[in-house]
Structures are given as structure tokens and as C-alpha cells.
Motif scaffolding. Structure first.
Motif, PDB file in Angstrom:
ATOM      1  N   MET A   1       0.827  -1.197   0.000  1.00 20.22           N
ATOM      2  CA  MET A   1       0.000   0.000   0.000  1.00 20.22           C
ATOM      3  C   MET A   1       0.864   1.250   0.000  1.00 20.22           C
ATOM      4  O   MET A   1       0.516   2.248  -0.650  1.00 20.22           O
ATOM      5  N   ASN A   2       1.965   1.234   0.699  1.00 26.66           N
ATOM      6  CA  ASN A   2       2.870   2.385   0.682  1.00 26.66           C
ATOM      7  C   ASN A   2       3.461   2.597  -0.699  1.00 26.66           C
ATOM      8  O   ASN A   2       3.666   3.738  -1.130  1.00 26.66           O
ATOM      9  N   ASP A   3       3.743   1.510  -1.425  1.00 29.50           N
ATOM     10  CA  ASP A   3       4.244   1.645  -2.793  1.00 29.50           C
ATOM     11  C   ASP A   3       3.197   2.289  -3.690  1.00 29.50           C
ATOM     12  O   ASP A   3       3.504   3.156  -4.514  1.00 29.50           O
TER      13      ASP A   3
ATOM     14  N   ILE B   1      -3.205  13.571  -2.746  1.00 33.03           N
ATOM     15  CA  ILE B   1      -3.403  12.836  -1.489  1.00 33.03           C
ATOM     16  C   ILE B   1      -4.003  11.478  -1.830  1.00 33.03           C
ATOM     17  O   ILE B   1      -4.932  11.386  -2.639  1.00 33.03           O
ATOM     18  N   LEU B   2      -3.467  10.440  -1.215  1.00 33.71           N
ATOM     19  CA  LEU B   2      -4.091   9.121  -1.270  1.00 33.71           C
ATOM     20  C   LEU B   2      -4.519   8.756   0.147  1.00 33.71           C
ATOM     21  O   LEU B   2      -3.687   8.645   1.049  1.00 33.71           O
TER      22      LEU B   2
ATOM     23  N   LEU C   1      -2.902   8.283   3.708  1.00 27.45           N
ATOM     24  CA  LEU C   1      -1.768   7.361   3.653  1.00 27.45           C
ATOM     25  C   LEU C   1      -0.504   8.075   3.199  1.00 27.45           C
ATOM     26  O   LEU C   1       0.582   7.835   3.731  1.00 27.45           O
ATOM     27  N   ARG C   2      -0.618   8.980   2.226  1.00 24.33           N
ATOM     28  CA  ARG C   2       0.545   9.732   1.731  1.00 24.33           C
ATOM     29  C   ARG C   2       0.035  10.960   0.998  1.00 24.33           C
ATOM     30  O   ARG C   2      -1.049  10.960   0.422  1.00 24.33           O
TER      31      ARG C   2
ATOM     32  N   GLN D   1      -7.598  -0.668  -8.236  1.00 24.68           N
ATOM     33  CA  GLN D   1      -7.210  -2.062  -8.466  1.00 24.68           C
ATOM     34  C   GLN D   1      -5.841  -2.360  -7.868  1.00 24.68           C
ATOM     35  O   GLN D   1      -5.629  -3.410  -7.256  1.00 24.68           O
ATOM     36  N   SER D   2      -4.906  -1.435  -8.050  1.00 28.07           N
ATOM     37  CA  SER D   2      -3.574  -1.643  -7.489  1.00 28.07           C
ATOM     38  C   SER D   2      -3.607  -1.638  -5.973  1.00 28.07           C
ATOM     39  O   SER D   2      -2.916  -2.431  -5.316  1.00 28.07           O
ATOM     40  N   LEU D   3      -4.436  -0.764  -5.392  1.00 23.33           N
ATOM     41  CA  LEU D   3      -4.545  -0.710  -3.935  1.00 23.33           C
ATOM     42  C   LEU D   3      -5.163  -1.993  -3.382  1.00 23.33           C
ATOM     43  O   LEU D   3      -4.757  -2.483  -2.318  1.00 23.33           O
ATOM     44  N   ALA D   4      -6.134  -2.550  -4.099  1.00 19.50           N
ATOM     45  CA  ALA D   4      -6.744  -3.811  -3.644  1.00 19.50           C
ATOM     46  C   ALA D   4      -5.710  -4.933  -3.647  1.00 19.50           C
ATOM     47  O   ALA D   4      -5.632  -5.730  -2.696  1.00 19.50           O
TER      48      ALA D   4
END
Length: 734
Positions: free
Chosen positions: A199-201, A220-221, A232-233, A337-340
Motif C-alpha cells: 500500500m505504501n508503494d 493525497i491518497l 496514507l501519503r 485495483q492496485s490498492l486492492a
């Protein structure tokens, strides 16, 4: 023959081209009525040209003078007044061409010259810069007319402003370039997000994306955790002076991020007044003091589940068009999708790491006389959990048991079997069983589990007093030993079948010794075998790595373990997990308690001989060697009595106590524990009796003896006192 008529100069060079503005122009020169034909200029032509912004021109090719109407001059950028109320002086061709865009002037020159040569038509589109510096576009269409001799005489035609077409073309070119950039951006973003594993990536990739055409002022995410939106970042915010807004927002709040998640549709805000009007509850506490002026809140939805929000903010008011919104919505879908995937990866990694932490020892206990270092490195692919393990078991008397093993497989099932086997083997070792019995019992235990897995294992018991190592091997790699002189070699150990294959398999014991400062290395095959390196080559590389002079102390051993771990982690061919155990024997310590503890199996009477030998060696090392014969005899009697008259194992414990300082007497106490409630009876045997003399010998030869009850069973013991011999008086000097 009459000479050919002289042709006018063709406008290949356009010498002396001059524009004169007049009110007649083409209307007077070409479109007026023909006196011979009687035709007249249509009355509707002038209003039609004026309504459509079309000017006319008449170019006299002989005199290089163009007669154009006022509208044509305005379209071409030629002033009608020089500021004094008079017409400006005519412009020559070079002055006119200088007004054209450098890329368009040669095109106009070539087309006019070709039309003059062929007495045909020509047309062109060109850009020109007016006196105020503004760029315009012009289109013209003309035809070359011949005189009575057939020579080119005039070019007449129309001219109209094409600046709107220029702007349209420029915008179309800009949009084409922007679409290409956005297509490239989507490909690069998809590639970067597909490579993000955590998730950090994902948050890092998103907040570093350069959005084409709509450069943001902040990104912002935020993720949805326990019903609240948490950042998160972020980028574009100074956390010291102005921390990112929209943090820890409840999902039911009157907030654009919460609204986007609840409705699962993006929320676009084009200005600060719009934000304040639509979301007054979130305006003052979160946004009022920031510098941003426009926002896009993109919900992250994957498989129908809300995961979080992407926030894109802009420094100025911005009304995003349909293409901008499509790009941002597409980006939000890819991030979701990437976060999932990353959330699932993080959960699996945390599960694997937590399970491995529970199954492996949390720490290696301090061991007087030894320095140890252990490492575990999960496999490079998959769930990153497996069946490799290590263990360090403190044994009675200050001895230590070393375990290294590998359960077949690299999944949760293998890890679970490993955990059970590690605990069982540790319990067998702590009970005082000899190495061969520890391994045999572990093999039976794994076979009884009926898991379908087998395991390789190496167990070694190291004697702290004199560095003797008793090792057994079940299908595992041989250990390596680094000697005091820096040399290193593989130490052969007799082996048996892997654990769990044959419950009745026996495991021979191999004995070798360590000198003070020498090191023992145990590892699993993941450290020495990869897809491109076989075990023999890997063992040789490992041997060369640990050979040579090395600093002493625990820190040096940890540094060596770190180096071996780094080398293994850098290998791209490794697909197996690794367990590594290093032990260095520092040498005997006088202050260490002197104790020997052994469990003797009830069904293995041959162990009595082995225990007698170990006890004799221990007594000699402890400095009371003259008691060896007596203690060996009495111990045999107690152990034999416990095994013959019970159906359980016996546990032997021998301790030496120093009383009254180094010069005082030493007391050797030997205890034999069993689980029988039947107490021994002292009786007098007959002359032909083959038994019954054991307790008589114990009573006659020991300084003290007895039987003590325990919670389950009893403890028989005896003590022998050893007194230091007195120093002889010195001989008198003559």
C-alpha cells in the motif's frame, strides 16, 4: 516574322510588389460590366462579400501593383491610415513577405509563380503577424488573366480572414499532442502501479505521477479504515506549517471525500466559493486556510468495495472538461485495483510474518560459554513462509542442543507442521534424551501426525565443558566447522532417513570436538542451492565464505550472519527459504555449574553403558577422577534398579558441589528419578542369589544415600565426598 512579345516578369522573385488600398478593387477591375458583352455587376455581390468578410484584390503583374478594397487591406494587415489622414506608402514585395510566418512565405511565393507560369489558379493559407504583434491567418484564392497577347497581365481574386481556423487548428494540434501524452501517461501509470506491491508503494507511485495537461498542486491518497478516511501519503503540503486536510474523516460526514465514497462517483469542485457553498461543514476546519482553489475527489472502488479516495487539488480555479474528468476517473480506477492487490499482499505478508514469528524462537537464550547467531530469510516468491526452522535448546549441565530443519513445502501447512515438530523435538531434547533418541522420537511423532509431509533435520548436542559435539542427521546437510586456524571444512555426520518416513528408523551418532574459539555452522539447503547452483558448488562457496581469520566476540558472529544473509537476499535465483544457525564455543568456564543430566529409555538398556562412560569422563573433568570407579558402579546399580522394576524411563542427574572454597571438600551427588511408587527394600541375598546386593553396595560405598518421594514416583540418590590431598611438608634444608 514578328518578334515574340515580351512577357512581364514572373513573380518568382515578386519584385516591387505593392499593395494599394482603394474602394474599387476587384469590383472596378474585374467584376465590373463588360462593355462588349453588356453584362453588369450583380447588385447582390457587394453585400454578400461584406456579410461574409471577404475582400477582393487585383494585382497588375506588369506594374507589380495590387489594387485591393479596404476589407482586403484589413484582412491582410495593411493599415489604411498612416496616422496623418493619408494612405501609407505602398509596400514592396519583400516588406509584405516579411509579414508572413517564415514557414509560409516560401509556399506563397511558389504557388503564385506557378499560377503565373501556367495562367492558372492558385490558393494558399498563410499566417501573418500584425503590427500589434498578434498572429492572424489568411486565405486567398486568385486566377491569372492574360492580355490580348496571351501574356499574364492580372491576378484577381478574393481574400478572407482564417484566424478562427488557425485557432481551431492550433487547438486541434494541442489536443492531439495532449491525447498522445495522456495515452503515454496511462501506460506508464499502469506499469508503475502494477509493480507496486504494498500500500505504501501504491501511495508513493500515485503522489509522484505527473498528470499531463492538468498539473496538480497537491495529491493525497487516503484509505478507508474502520469507517474513517485516513491519509496514507500526500504531496504538495507542508506537514509542519499546513498539514494535509481531509484526514480522519468519518464516512457519514458532510465532506466531499465521504460523499464520493458513499455515492461511488467523483466529486469535482472548481473554486473555493463552490467548496464553501456545497460543504460548509468541512470548509472552515479543513480547507479555509489552504492555498488550493479547485479539487477532484476520486473514489477508489474495487470489486464493489470502497477502499479510499484520491484527492487531486489545483492552485487556481479550474473547470475540468470531459476529457480531464475521464482521465482522472481512469486513473482512480487503476489506483483502486492496485490498492486492492497491495492490501491483499500486505495482509498475506503480515500473516506470514506473524505466523513465522510465532513458530520460530523469539530469541536465543544466553548460553554461558557459547556465542550464537541465527537468521531466517523467507522465500523470494509466494507467501514467504515455509517449513525451515532453527532452535537452540539449553540442556542440563550448561550443555546446548542445536536444531536445524526443513519441512517439505513452502506453504502454511508446511509451516504448521514445522511448528509442531519444533516443539516436540525441543521437548525431547530438554527431557535429557540422547541425540539418537531425540531424532528417533521426532520421526515417530511426525509419522503419527500423518500430514503427508516429511522433514530433514540435524540435531547436535554440544558439551560446554570440553567442546564435544554429538550429532545426528536425518537426510539433512552436513554441518560446517571453522577451526581456530581459519580453515573451514564440511564435517561429515552419519545420516538416516528424513523424519516421518520410517517410524522405526535408527539414527547413528557422530562425535567430533571443537576447540575454544571454533565455530559450527548449520543451515538449510536454501542457503547453498539455487536454480543455477547445485548443493556441492553451494557448499564449497559457503566454506570459502566463512574460512579465514575473523574477529572474536558476539558482534563478529552477528556480522558474519548478516553477510551470509545479504548474499542470499541478493540472489535472484533463490526460490527457497533459509534457516541459518552459527555457534562458537568460547571454552570452559570454571564458574559454570558442573552437572550432567541424561534420560535413559526403558527399552534401551544399552544406554546404561553409554551413560557410565559419559559420567566417568565428567568426573575426571571435574577434578575428582579418583571417584570414577565408585560412582560408575553405584550409578549402574541405581539405574538398573529403576529400569528393571518399572516400565518407564529413568532420568540421571549428577552434580558436583564445592564446599569450603577451592581447598575444601567436593561433594558429588547422583540422583536417579523414576515414576514408580514401588520403593526399594534392602534385603540380604543368599549365596546363590543373582540379585539383591545393589542397595547393600550403595550403603557400603557411599557417604550418604536415600530415597525421596516426588509428586509422581521417587528419587534415589547417593553422595560421595572428595577431600583435597594435603600438601606434603617441605623437606628440611641442609
Amino acid at each position: 516574322m514578328a518578334s515574340a512579345p515580351q512577357s512581364p516578369r514572373l513573380p518568382t522573385e515578386l519584385p516591387g510588389l505593392t499593395f494599394l488600398s482603394s474602394s474599387g478593387g476587384l469590383m472596378a477591375a474585374s467584376l465590373q460590366g463588360d462593355s462588349e458583352s453588356g453584362e453588369a455587376t450583380p447588385a447582390w455581390l457587394a453585400p454578400a462579400m461584406a456579410a461574409n468578410g471577404i475582400g477582393s484584390f487585383d494585382w497588375d503583374l506588369h506594374s507589380d501593383i495590387v489594387d485591393g478594397d479596404d476589407r482586403a487591406c484589413l484582412i491582410l494587415g495593411i493599415p489604411l491610415d498612416d496616422g496623418t489622414g493619408h494612405r501609407p506608402p505602398p509596400l514592396n514585395s519583400e516588406s509584405f513577405l516579411a509579414m508572413l510566418h517564415p514557414e509560409d512565405a516560401p509556399i506563397v511565393r511558389r504557388r503564385v509563380a506557378r499560377a503565373v507560369e501556367t495562367l492558372g489558379q492558385c490558393g494558399a493559407y498563410y499566417r501573418t503577424v500584425f503590427a500589434d504583434g498578434e498572429m492572424h491567418a489568411v486565405r486567398f484564392r486568385g486566377r491569372v488573366l492574360a492580355d490580348e497577347r496571351g501574356r499574364p497581365s492580372h491576378m484577381v481574386g478574393f481574400v478572407w480572414d482564417a484566424t478562427a481556423e488557425l485557432h481551431k487548428r492550433v487547438r486541434a494540434d494541442h489536443l492531439a499532442v495532449l491525447r498522445e501524452e495522456r495515452t503515454r501517461f496511462i501506460k506508464e501509470a499502469a506499469r508503475a502501479l502494477s509493480e507496486a506491491t504494498s500500500m505504501n508503494d501504491v501511495a508513493r507511485v500515485f503522489t509522484e505521477l505527473p498528470l499531463p495537461g492538468i498539473p496538480p498542486d497537491g495529491l493525497i491518497l487516503a484509505v478507508l479504515e474502520n469507517g474513517r478516511i485516513q491519509i496514507l501519503r500526500s504531496t504538495g503540503y507542508d506537514p509542519d506549517t499546513a498539514p494535509p486536510p481531509h484526514n480522519h474523516v468519518p464516512l457519514d460526514a458532510d465532506h466531499p471525500a465521504a460523499l464520493a465514497l458513499r455515492t461511488r462517483t467523483p466529486v469535482f469542485i472548481s473554486s473555493r466559493p463552490e467548496y464553501q457553498q456545497r460543504f460548509p461543514g468541512a470548509w472552515a476546519p479543513m480547507v479555509q486556510h489552504t492555498r488550493h482553489s479547485a479539487w477532484a475527489f476520486l473514489p477508489l472502488i474495487a470489486s464493489g468495495r470502497p477502499l479510499g479516495v484520491c484527492l487531486v487539488s489545483f492552485a487556481e480555479d479550474r473547470e475540468l472538461d470531459s476529457e480531464d474528468r475521464t482521465l482522472l476517473s481512469t486513473l482512480g480506477g487503476m489506483v483502486a485495483q492496485s490498492l486492492a492487490r497491495a492490501r491483499l499482499h500486505d495482509a498475506e505478508h503480515e500473516l506470514a510474518a506473524g505466523l513465522q514469528r510465532v513458530l520460530l524462537p523469539r530469541r536465543v537464550p544466553p548460553l554461558p560459554g557459547f556465542s550464537t547467531a541465527v537468521r531466517y530469510l523467507p522465500a523470494g516468491t509466494g507467501l514467504q513462509i515455509g517449513g525451515d526452522w532453527y532452535d537452540v535448546v539449553p540442556l542440563p549441565g550448561g550443555h546446548v542442543g542445536l536444531v536445524i530443519g526443513d519441512v517439505q513445502g513452502h506453504d502454511v501447512h508446511a509451516a504448521g507442521v514445522m511448528g509442531q515438530l519444533r516443539i516436540a523435538l525441543r521437548a525431547y531434547a530438554a527431557e535429557g534424551h540422547p541425540p539418537a533418541a531425540v531424532m528417533a522420537r521426532a520421526s515417530r511423532f511426525l509419522a503419527d501426525l500423518d500430514t503427508g509431509h516429511f522433514a530433514t533435520c540435524l540435531y547436535a548436542e554440544v558439551n560446554v565443558d570440553y567442546g564435544a559435539v554429538y550429532a545426528v542427521r536425518a537426510g539433512h546437510l552436513d554441518p560446517l566447522v571453522r577451526r581456530a586456524d581459519g580453515s573451514a571444512a564440511v564435517q561429515p555426520v552419519a545420516g538416516g532417513l528424513p523424519l516421518g518416513i520410517d517410524p522405526e528408523s535408527a539414527y547413528p551418532v557422530t562425535r567430533f570436538t571443537l576447540d575454544p574459539g571454533e565455530m559450527l555452522l548449520l543451515c538449510t539447503d536454501g542457503l547453498v542451492e539455487t536454480r543455477t547452483i547445485d548443493i556441492d558448488e553451494g557448499m564449497e562457496r559457503l566454506r570459502r565464505t566463512i574460512a579465514g581469520p575473523h574477529p572474536e566476540g558476539p558482534a563478529a558472529l552477528e556480522a558474519l550472519a548478516d553477510r551470509l544473509e545479504e548474499q542470499a537476499a541478493d540472489s535472484h535465483d533463490r526460490d527457497d527459504d533459509i534457516a541459518l544457525l552459527l555457534l562458537r564455543w568460547e571454552g570452559p568456564a570454571e564458574s559454570r555449574p558442573r552437572q550432567l543430566r541424561r534420560r535413559i529409555q526403558q527399552a534401551d538398556l544399552a544406554q546404561i553403558s553409554e551413560v557410565r562412560g559419559e559420567l566417568r569422563d565428567a568426573v575426571r573433568r571435574w577434578g575428582v577422577g579418583d571417584l570414577a570407579d565408585t560412582v560408575e558402579l553405584l550409578t549402574s546399580e541405581l539405574v538398573t534398579n529403576a529400569l528393571v522394576h518399572t516400565d518407564r524411563d529413568a532420568v540421571l542427574t549428577a552434580r558436583l558441589y564445592q564446599e569450603g572454597g577451592p581447598e575444601g571438600p567436593a561433594r558429588l551427588r547422583v540422583e536417579v528419578d523414576d515414576e514408580s511408587d514401588l520403593w526399594p527394600r534392602r534385603r540380604t541375598p543368599g549365596e546363590q542369589a543373582s540379585s539383591g546386593r545393589g542397595l547393600m553396595l550403595v550403603e557400603a560405598l557411599s557417604d550418604a544415600w536415600g530415597v525421596d518421594p516426588r509428586g509422581s514416583g521417587k528419587r534415589m540418590w547417593f553422595e560421595l565426598i572428595h577431600r583435597q590431598p594435603k600438601a606434603a611438608d617441605p623437606e628440611p634444608q641442609p
